[in-house]
Motif scaffolding. Structure first.
Motif, PDB file in Angstrom:
ATOM      1  N   UNK A   1       0.857  -1.195   0.000  1.00 24.15           N
ATOM      2  CA  UNK A   1       0.000   0.000   0.000  1.00 24.15           C
ATOM      3  C   UNK A   1       0.889   1.240   0.000  1.00 24.15           C
ATOM      4  N   UNK A   2       0.315   2.346  -0.453  1.00 24.44           N
ATOM      5  CA  UNK A   2       1.048   3.594  -0.467  1.00 24.44           C
ATOM      6  C   UNK A   2       1.906   3.744  -1.713  1.00 24.44           C
ATOM      7  N   UNK A   3       2.736   4.766  -1.735  1.00 21.19           N
ATOM      8  CA  UNK A   3       3.551   5.034  -2.918  1.00 21.19           C
ATOM      9  C   UNK A   3       4.961   5.446  -2.536  1.00 21.19           C
ATOM     10  N   UNK A   4       5.897   5.115  -3.411  1.00 23.80           N
ATOM     11  CA  UNK A   4       7.293   5.516  -3.281  1.00 23.80           C
ATOM     12  C   UNK A   4       7.665   6.305  -4.527  1.00 23.80           C
ATOM     13  N   UNK A   5       8.285   7.458  -4.328  1.00 23.31           N
ATOM     14  CA  UNK A   5       8.714   8.290  -5.446  1.00 23.31           C
ATOM     15  C   UNK A   5      10.174   8.697  -5.245  1.00 23.31           C
ATOM     16  N   UNK A   6      10.934   8.618  -6.311  1.00 16.08           N
ATOM     17  CA  UNK A   6      12.313   9.105  -6.333  1.00 16.08           C
ATOM     18  C   UNK A   6      12.402  10.139  -7.449  1.00 16.08           C
ATOM     19  N   UNK A   7      12.780  11.347  -7.107  1.00 19.15           N
ATOM     20  CA  UNK A   7      12.813  12.458  -8.071  1.00 19.15           C
ATOM     21  C   UNK A   7      11.450  12.636  -8.732  1.00 19.15           C
ATOM     22  N   UNK A   8      10.385  12.336  -7.984  1.00 20.81           N
ATOM     23  CA  UNK A   8       9.025  12.568  -8.461  1.00 20.81           C
ATOM     24  C   UNK A   8       8.414  11.432  -9.249  1.00 20.81           C
ATOM     25  N   UNK A   9       9.170  10.339  -9.496  1.00 12.60           N
ATOM     26  CA  UNK A   9       8.634   9.222 -10.270  1.00 12.60           C
ATOM     27  C   UNK A   9       8.845   7.912  -9.518  1.00 12.60           C
ATOM     28  N   UNK A  10       8.181   6.849  -9.983  1.00 11.44           N
ATOM     29  CA  UNK A  10       8.372   5.540  -9.371  1.00 11.44           C
ATOM     30  C   UNK A  10       9.814   5.079  -9.593  1.00 11.44           C
ATOM     31  N   UNK A  11      10.439   4.512  -8.573  1.00 15.10           N
ATOM     32  CA  UNK A  11      11.830   4.052  -8.726  1.00 15.10           C
ATOM     33  C   UNK A  11      11.939   2.908  -9.718  1.00 15.10           C
ATOM     34  N   UNK A  12      13.032   2.900 -10.461  1.00  9.16           N
ATOM     35  CA  UNK A  12      13.310   1.859 -11.451  1.00  9.16           C
ATOM     36  C   UNK A  12      14.610   1.156 -11.062  1.00  9.16           C
TER      37      UNK A  12
END
Length: 275
Positions: free
Chosen positions: A81-92
């Motif tokens: 649940x929830x969200x993770x963002x790195x530099x505003x986007x989903x981490x790759x």
């Protein structure tokens, strides 16, 4: 300015900070493993913002979810649940962050140069630039003159330096380190702590470092987050005001301020683990 205007302005600044290179944002993140009756919650819910350029240390007892949070930030796993963002986007995975693990995970049949060159190739660096970039990376981690040595010919501490250089090769704005010095002797560990602290200062990259050591956390971090026992949540969020940059490491470690912060973090870790 009204309270609503102040709130709006604060949220606007936070929104801008969240998309800067290397910034990390966790919103109501919960992560579970397993299914049915065997499922358990490893972390969460966690809300956490790491501004660009900050050195954040996640600290807590074994099993509190530190490494799970790191894997979520790296993109190796997706939160339940929830969200993770790195530099505003989903981490790759392999793209948004350089990662250093507890063990170096190098290719033992390659030389130091071969391991660095492989990282440069995957990073898309022009081959003509490899010699210069390789020399810069090895100098940054104090491994000048080791290019031709095989991995099995260098010490454990040197192997971990190669792993750090490899993580820096892609020039990602975010570096993640998962207890990288846990298996090293005390002297080598202290030396590498000093190196990592200095590299972070000189490169300006956002750094998230996982440890169970209060001493290591206080020495390295510009901010420390202590996690509770599983499921891990934030028990303490502590800014560290100790001087950074070119400092005398021994003087810092022996200072009264360092001792007080170490005691505070140690107490928080023990309290969180016992709660």
């Amino acid at each position: 300015m009204s309270s609503s205007e102040i709130t709006a302005a604060t949220e606007s600044v936070a929104a801008v900070d969240a998309v800067r290179a290397g910034a990390v944002r966790l919103d109501q993140v919960t992560h579970r493993y397993g299914r049915g009756g065997e499922a358990f919650t490893a972390v969460g819910p966690v809300d956490l913002t790491v501004p660009s350029g900050e050195f954040l240390v996640l600290v807590g007892a074994s099993g509190c979810g530190k490494s799970t949070l790191l894997r979520l930030i790296a993109g190796f796993e997706r939160p339940t649940r929830g969200s993770v963002r790195v530099s505003g986007t989903e981490p790759r995975p392999g793209d948004t962050a350089g990662v250093v693990f507890q063990t170096p995970r190098l290719f033992p049949w390659r030389t130091v140069r071969g391991n660095i060159d492989l990282a440069l190739r995957y990073a898309g660096v022009d081959r003509a630039q490899w010699p210069q970039r390789r020399a810069e990376l090895l100098a940054r981690v104090g491994l000048e003159g080791t290019e031709k040595r095989r991995i099995w010919e260098i010490s454990g501490g040197q192997q971990q330096r190669v792993a750090i250089a490899r993580a820096l090769a892609a020039e990602n704005p975010l570096i993640l380190l998962d207890e990288p010095f846990a298996a090293l002797d005390a002297l080598t560990r202290e030396r590498l702590q000093e190196d990592v602290r200095l590299v972070a200062e000189r490169t300006g990259r956002t750094t998230v470092f996982v440890t169970h050591s209060a001493d290591e956390a206080v020495f390295l971090g510009s901010r420390i987050v202590v996690l509770t026992k599983s499921p891990g949540t934030v028990a303490l969020d502590l800014p560290i005001t100790l001087p950074r940059g070119d400092i005398d490491a021994e003087e810092l470690r022996s200072s009264r301020e360092f001792a007080e912060l170490r005691a505070q973090v140690s107490h928080a870790v023990k309290s969180a683990a016992a709660a």
